[in-house]
Design a protein around this motif. Structure first.
Motif, PDB file in Angstrom:
ATOM      1  N   THR A  29       0.819  -1.214   0.000  1.00 24.08           N
ATOM      2  CA  THR A  29       0.000   0.000   0.000  1.00 24.08           C
ATOM      3  C   THR A  29       0.852   1.263   0.000  1.00 24.08           C
ATOM      4  OG1 THR A  29      -0.157  -0.201   2.410  1.00 24.08           O
ATOM      5  CG2 THR A  29      -1.962  -1.105   1.113  1.00 24.08           C
ATOM      6  N   SER A  30       1.999   1.244   0.699  1.00 24.76           N
ATOM      7  CA  SER A  30       2.882   2.409   0.698  1.00 24.76           C
ATOM      8  C   SER A  30       3.448   2.662  -0.692  1.00 24.76           C
ATOM      9  CB  SER A  30       4.024   2.207   1.702  1.00 24.76           C
ATOM     10  OG  SER A  30       3.543   2.072   3.007  1.00 24.76           O
ATOM     11  N   GLY A  31       3.803   1.580  -1.386  1.00 24.20           N
ATOM     12  CA  GLY A  31       4.305   1.727  -2.748  1.00 24.20           C
ATOM     13  C   GLY A  31       3.245   2.275  -3.684  1.00 24.20           C
ATOM     14  N   ILE A  32       1.985   1.825  -3.511  1.00 21.66           N
ATOM     15  CA  ILE A  32       0.895   2.326  -4.351  1.00 21.66           C
ATOM     16  C   ILE A  32       0.662   3.814  -4.096  1.00 21.66           C
ATOM     17  CG2 ILE A  32      -1.601   2.151  -4.753  1.00 21.66           C
ATOM     18  CD1 ILE A  32      -1.317  -0.858  -4.235  1.00 21.66           C
ATOM     19  N   LEU A  33       0.713   4.228  -2.821  1.00 22.42           N
ATOM     20  CA  LEU A  33       0.563   5.647  -2.500  1.00 22.42           C
ATOM     21  C   LEU A  33       1.683   6.478  -3.119  1.00 22.42           C
ATOM     22  CD1 LEU A  33      -0.564   5.529   1.250  1.00 22.42           C
ATOM     23  CD2 LEU A  33      -1.925   6.228  -0.734  1.00 22.42           C
ATOM     24  N   ALA A  34       2.895   5.929  -3.113  1.00 21.13           N
ATOM     25  CA  ALA A  34       4.023   6.653  -3.719  1.00 21.13           C
ATOM     26  C   ALA A  34       3.808   6.830  -5.218  1.00 21.13           C
ATOM     27  CB  ALA A  34       5.325   5.901  -3.447  1.00 21.13           C
ATOM     28  N   LEU A  35       3.328   5.787  -5.891  1.00 23.10           N
ATOM     29  CA  LEU A  35       3.047   5.893  -7.332  1.00 23.10           C
ATOM     30  C   LEU A  35       1.933   6.900  -7.596  1.00 23.10           C
ATOM     31  CD1 LEU A  35       3.202   2.111  -8.367  1.00 23.10           C
ATOM     32  CD2 LEU A  35       4.898   3.880  -8.857  1.00 23.10           C
ATOM     33  N   GLU A  36       0.931   6.915  -6.707  1.00 26.49           N
ATOM     34  CA  GLU A  36      -0.166   7.871  -6.878  1.00 26.49           C
ATOM     35  C   GLU A  36       0.324   9.305  -6.712  1.00 26.49           C
ATOM     36  OE1 GLU A  36      -4.781   8.460  -5.345  1.00 26.49           O
ATOM     37  OE2 GLU A  36      -3.455   7.022  -4.359  1.00 26.49           O
ATOM     38  N   GLU A  37       1.218   9.547  -5.751  1.00 24.89           N
ATOM     39  CA  GLU A  37       1.774  10.884  -5.559  1.00 24.89           C
ATOM     40  C   GLU A  37       2.628  11.298  -6.748  1.00 24.89           C
ATOM     41  OE1 GLU A  37       3.700  11.540  -1.828  1.00 24.89           O
ATOM     42  OE2 GLU A  37       2.156  10.469  -0.685  1.00 24.89           O
ATOM     43  N   ILE A  38       3.390  10.350  -7.296  1.00 27.18           N
ATOM     44  CA  ILE A  38       4.183  10.657  -8.495  1.00 27.18           C
ATOM     45  C   ILE A  38       3.257  11.072  -9.639  1.00 27.18           C
ATOM     46  CG2 ILE A  38       5.647   9.635 -10.285  1.00 27.18           C
ATOM     47  CD1 ILE A  38       6.898   7.885  -8.091  1.00 27.18           C
ATOM     48  N   HIS A  39       2.152  10.343  -9.807  1.00 24.07           N
ATOM     49  CA  HIS A  39       1.186  10.670 -10.867  1.00 24.07           C
ATOM     50  C   HIS A  39       0.594  12.067 -10.666  1.00 24.07           C
ATOM     51  CE1 HIS A  39      -2.180  10.481 -13.596  1.00 24.07           C
ATOM     52  NE2 HIS A  39      -3.047  10.525 -12.584  1.00 24.07           N
ATOM     53  N   LYS A  40       0.207  12.381  -9.422  1.00 15.41           N
ATOM     54  CA  LYS A  40      -0.402  13.687  -9.152  1.00 15.41           C
ATOM     55  C   LYS A  40       0.577  14.825  -9.405  1.00 15.41           C
ATOM     56  CE  LYS A  40      -3.786  12.128  -5.693  1.00 15.41           C
ATOM     57  NZ  LYS A  40      -4.183  12.182  -4.260  1.00 15.41           N
ATOM     58  N   LYS A  41       1.815  14.677  -8.955  1.00 14.37           N
ATOM     59  CA  LYS A  41       2.803  15.750  -9.141  1.00 14.37           C
ATOM     60  C   LYS A  41       3.132  15.944 -10.612  1.00 14.37           C
ATOM     61  CE  LYS A  41       5.074  15.883  -4.642  1.00 14.37           C
ATOM     62  NZ  LYS A  41       6.372  15.895  -3.920  1.00 14.37           N
ATOM     63  N   LEU A  42       3.299  14.850 -11.311  1.00 19.12           N
ATOM     64  CA  LEU A  42       3.595  14.973 -12.741  1.00 19.12           C
ATOM     65  C   LEU A  42       2.419  15.610 -13.475  1.00 19.12           C
ATOM     66  CD1 LEU A  42       5.324  11.532 -13.510  1.00 19.12           C
ATOM     67  CD2 LEU A  42       6.409  13.776 -13.251  1.00 19.12           C
ATOM     68  N   PHE A  43       1.211  15.244 -13.097  1.00 15.51           N
ATOM     69  CA  PHE A  43       0.026  15.823 -13.738  1.00 15.51           C
ATOM     70  C   PHE A  43      -0.046  17.327 -13.487  1.00 15.51           C
ATOM     71  CE2 PHE A  43      -4.501  16.929 -13.853  1.00 15.51           C
ATOM     72  CZ  PHE A  43      -4.832  16.461 -15.121  1.00 15.51           C
ATOM     73  N   SER A  44       0.346  17.757 -12.270  1.00 14.19           N
ATOM     74  CA  SER A  44       0.331  19.191 -11.968  1.00 14.19           C
ATOM     75  C   SER A  44       1.367  19.956 -12.785  1.00 14.19           C
ATOM     76  CB  SER A  44       0.582  19.407 -10.474  1.00 14.19           C
ATOM     77  OG  SER A  44       1.907  19.021 -10.118  1.00 14.19           O
ATOM     78  N   TYR A  45       2.423  19.266 -13.241  1.00 13.34           N
ATOM     79  CA  TYR A  45       3.442  19.891 -14.083  1.00 13.34           C
ATOM     80  C   TYR A  45       3.105  19.758 -15.565  1.00 13.34           C
ATOM     81  CZ  TYR A  45       6.320  19.786  -9.855  1.00 13.34           C
ATOM     82  OH  TYR A  45       6.801  19.958  -8.580  1.00 13.34           O
ATOM     83  N   GLY A  46       1.989  19.131 -15.868  1.00  9.06           N
ATOM     84  CA  GLY A  46       1.623  18.935 -17.266  1.00  9.06           C
ATOM     85  C   GLY A  46       2.376  17.796 -17.932  1.00  9.06           C
ATOM     86  N   ILE A  47       2.806  16.832 -17.132  1.00 11.08           N
ATOM     87  CA  ILE A  47       3.563  15.689 -17.651  1.00 11.08           C
ATOM     88  C   ILE A  47       2.724  14.431 -17.516  1.00 11.08           C
ATOM     89  CG2 ILE A  47       5.673  14.309 -17.398  1.00 11.08           C
ATOM     90  CD1 ILE A  47       7.012  16.756 -16.167  1.00 11.08           C
ATOM     91  N   GLU A  48       2.685  13.649 -18.574  1.00 12.07           N
ATOM     92  CA  GLU A  48       1.919  12.409 -18.575  1.00 12.07           C
ATOM     93  C   GLU A  48       2.769  11.256 -18.031  1.00 12.07           C
ATOM     94  OE1 GLU A  48      -1.156  12.132 -19.348  1.00 12.07           O
ATOM     95  OE2 GLU A  48      -1.612  14.023 -20.356  1.00 12.07           O
ATOM     96  N   LEU A  49       2.155  10.380 -17.207  1.00  8.25           N
ATOM     97  CA  LEU A  49       2.835   9.211 -16.642  1.00  8.25           C
ATOM     98  C   LEU A  49       2.394   7.957 -17.386  1.00  8.25           C
ATOM     99  CD1 LEU A  49       4.595   7.843 -14.418  1.00  8.25           C
ATOM    100  CD2 LEU A  49       2.508   7.698 -13.030  1.00  8.25           C
ATOM    101  N   ALA A  50       3.342   7.126 -17.723  1.00  7.20           N
ATOM    102  CA  ALA A  50       3.062   5.825 -18.329  1.00  7.20           C
ATOM    103  C   ALA A  50       3.864   4.759 -17.594  1.00  7.20           C
ATOM    104  CB  ALA A  50       3.408   5.824 -19.816  1.00  7.20           C
TER     105      ALA A  50
END
Length: 663
Positions: free
Chosen positions: A594-615
């Motif tokens: 669950t901690s790893g999933i939360l970390a991936l979710e935070e990476i997605h949110k931060k990248l999205f705020s910078y206008g960067i797409e995550l794949a």
């Protein structure tokens, strides 16, 4: 990184036209990944592990229906490998096994008596341990060369652990009962390790730790033999080198000692070492060091008998009880006040015995070119020690020196262990009375002659050259055994090994990947400077098998640091050179919590705020399942998950051609 070659987008398409695949095919392959079946749960894996140990033909989760008779036969064939190879056993193999078994017995009889003395037991218990455990292992073991019986390190370890609970001199009966109880627990733990596929627990005692532990134990064992060589009556029960040397010094100064013991012991020690040297130089004379201990026992016994040296201070074995193994089931202390301490000692002994036996067995199996199943070996070791605890035996395992003799003698199967055990039975029945005048100093010299094989200086130097942290574990085990105790040495070695694992897991490798020229392979740009980065796409590889609470924050921070660093390097370039897509290569991540999933979710949110797409590329079975259960795939988008890094890059490039903003 800014100096690395970067391909212009149009050139990328011209040089790699085959990388722009049909969208329909790519989407179809992504669906294979997204729609993969649910992985087996923990209980399924556990039951499958047990099933694969006892039913060798039933290793698939969904195997075809079998008849009850075939299941029973498969069970017994998995439990007793002799049922598989015994049908093809030939007379030519039997001849070789008989010769190897007789050669092995000539070494086992004197060594077993000496190791029983090292374990602070009467001599016959060492002989008993060379009878029942080898016979049980012959039925259940899969190693063809492994020679089973008492060994020096385990004998010393048992004595050091159990004498802290019961004094072998003041109360030998209680001490012996506790030894049998410890052996029973050791067998239970070993069998459990194999049945539940917990062999990885033994692996925490790394090769480096074993090298250091064996070397330290060899020195301690060697120093303890000074008691037999010098004929000392009172000796310390501690095993550390300072206490042993202090005890030897005090005994020499304040108590009478008899030089005939050391003269006799050293003379035969020189003889034993000389035969070992000759045997190593000339492989055809492998039998010479094998029978040298037996010759030493017979000659020294004859000398003492003829000269009546026992009347002049030479310590002798005296009475050795003959006959077959008596039952010891009624002596097990499973409800006594020391059962907890016995279980602890059994666990330690089980791990050390398994580590030595499996290491020896696998080394010789690799020479012969066959595979040794570690879990089945653990079950066999556990059953033989459980049977041994019920028949007056103590913890037995595979001996390196005797296995080497068995191998050199040309053994073909474990029948050599059966021949050896039968020969020891004849010795116990017929020869024990003849060993009354055997000097203790000879037993000490036999043990000393076997110790050089436990000190692997070349191996320690190799560990130093390859991995300094491994060498630290090696040295920790060595000095822990030498200056504290066997338990402290093991604790230090395991602690350092755990620390190494924690360091590697807390700081997993985060790599920026690039494409190797003229290939579709993506590698670390620092390791392969010729690898090229794709414009506006940052590919990051996570080199950790587990993305968990221990390293999730570190991974998140380092991924974002890599993105910011790449952004800073391109901020002075045109807008089209800025990062628009980040691809996480998940191929090395086996599982996520669950901690790893939360970390991936935070990476997605931060990248999205910078206008960067995550794949994401190539998430493994457990990872993709947990991402779906956590609904993270819904937020990232299933269309941004790909089977390979190459397909993810192609999708991002195609989205740029189409003028889109997403992968």
């Amino acid at each position: 990184m800014g100096s690395l070659p970067t391909e212009v987008f149009s050139v990328e398409l011209q040089q790699h036209p085959h990388h722009v695949e049909d969208t329909t095919g790519r989407v179809e392959r992504a669906q294979w990944l997204l729609n993969s079946p649910e992985p087996p749960g923990l209980w399924q894996q556990l039951l499958h592990g047990i099933k694969s140990n006892v039913f060798p033909q039933g290793n698939n989760y969904s195997s075809k229906q079998k008849t009850p008779a075939s299941c029973v036969f498969s069970f017994f064939r998995g439990l007793f490998p002799i049922l598989s190879w015994g049908r093809n056993y030939k007379a030519s193999k039997f001849k070789n096994d008989v010769m190897a078994g007789l050669t092995l017995a000539s070494l086992s009889v004197p060594q077993s008596i000496g190791y029983a003395n090292l374990a602070k037991l009467d001599p016959q218990y060492g002989l008993y341990t060379s009878i029942v455990p080898p016979l049980v292992y012959s039925l259940m073991g899969s190693s063809r060369e492994l020679a089973i019986g008492p060994v020096a390190v385990v004998s010393m370890l048992l004595a050091s652990l159990v004498q802290k609970i019961e004094d072998p001199v003041a109360n030998p009966v209680a001490y012996r009962k506790l030894i049998f109880t410890v052996t029973f627990f050791a067998g239970i733990f070993q069998a459990a390790f194999g049945i539940f596929r917990l062999g990885f627990l033994v692996d925490f005692l790394s090769h480096a730790a074993i090298v250091g532990f064996m070397a330290g134990a060899a020195i301690v064992i060697g120093l303890q033999q000074l008691k037999g060589l010098l004929g000392i009556n009172h000796f310390t029960t501690n095993t550390d080198v300072v206490s042993v040397l202090e005890s030897v010094f005090n005994s020499i100064v304040h108590e009478p000692w008899y030089p005939l013991n050391i003269v006799l012991g050293c003379a035969f020690l020189i003889f034993l070492l000389l035969t070992r040297f000759i045997g190593k130089r000339n492989k055809k004379l492998f039998w010479l060091p094998a029978i040298a201990p037996l010759i030493s026992v017979l000659l020294s016994t004859l000398i003492v008998f003829l000269t009546k040296a026992d009347k002049h201070g030479v310590k002798i074995v005296k009475h050795i009880k003959g006959g077959l193994n008596p039952s010891s089931a009624h002596q097990l202390q499973l409800g006594g006040p020391h059962v907890g301490q016995a279980a602890k000692a059994g666990l330690i002994s089980a791990v050390i015995a398994l580590a030595e036996a499996i290491a020896v067995g696998r080394s010789f199996a690799s020479i012969k070119g066959y595979h040794l199943d570690g879990n089945k070996e653990m079950i066999a070791m556990g059953c033989m020690n459980i049977a041994g605890s019920l028949t007056s035996c103590y913890v037995s395992t595979g001996s390196f020196s005797r296995t080497a003799v068995n191998f050199s003698a040309g053994c073909e199967t474990v029948v050599s262990n059966i021949v050896m055990a039968l020969t020891v039975i004849l010795s116990v029945e017929l020869l024990t009375r003849l060993l009354y005048f055997t000097p203790i100093a000879i037993l000490a010299s036999i043990i000393l002659s076997a110790l050089p094989g436990l000190v692997d200086i070349t191996g320690a130097y190799h560990i130093w050259k390859v991995d300094k942290l491994d060498f630290l574990a090696c040295i920790g085990a060595f000095f822990g055994v030498l200056f504290a105790s066997a338990e402290i040495g093991l604790l230090v070695a395991v602690s350092i090994s755990f620390a190494k694992i924690l360091v590697n897991s807390l700081r997993p490798g985060i790599e920026v990947l690039g494409r190797l020229p003229r290939t579709d392979i993506f590698c670390n740009i620092n390791q392969y400077p010729m690898a090229t980065k794709t414009p506006s796409i940052l590919i990051i590889g996570i080199n950790s098998s587990l993305l968990c609470f221990a390293n999730a924050n570190s991974v998140r921070e380092r991924v974002m640091t890599s993105v910011m660093k790449e952004e800073n390097e391109t901020e002075d370039q045109k807008e089209k050179g800025r990062i628009q897509h980040v691809i996480l290569d998940m191929s090395n991540v086996i599982n996520v919590d669950t901690s790893g999933i939360l970390a991936l979710e935070e990476i997605h949110k931060k990248l999205f705020s910078y206008g960067i797409e995550l794949a994401m590329a190539n998430p493994r079975w457990q990872v993709i399942h947990r991402l779906k259960v956590a609904k993270l795939l819904d937020r990232i988008g299933g269309e941004r998950v790909f089977l390979t890094v190459g397909e993810a890059v192609d999708a991002c490039l195609n989205s740029k051609v189409a003028g889109g903003s997403s992968c």
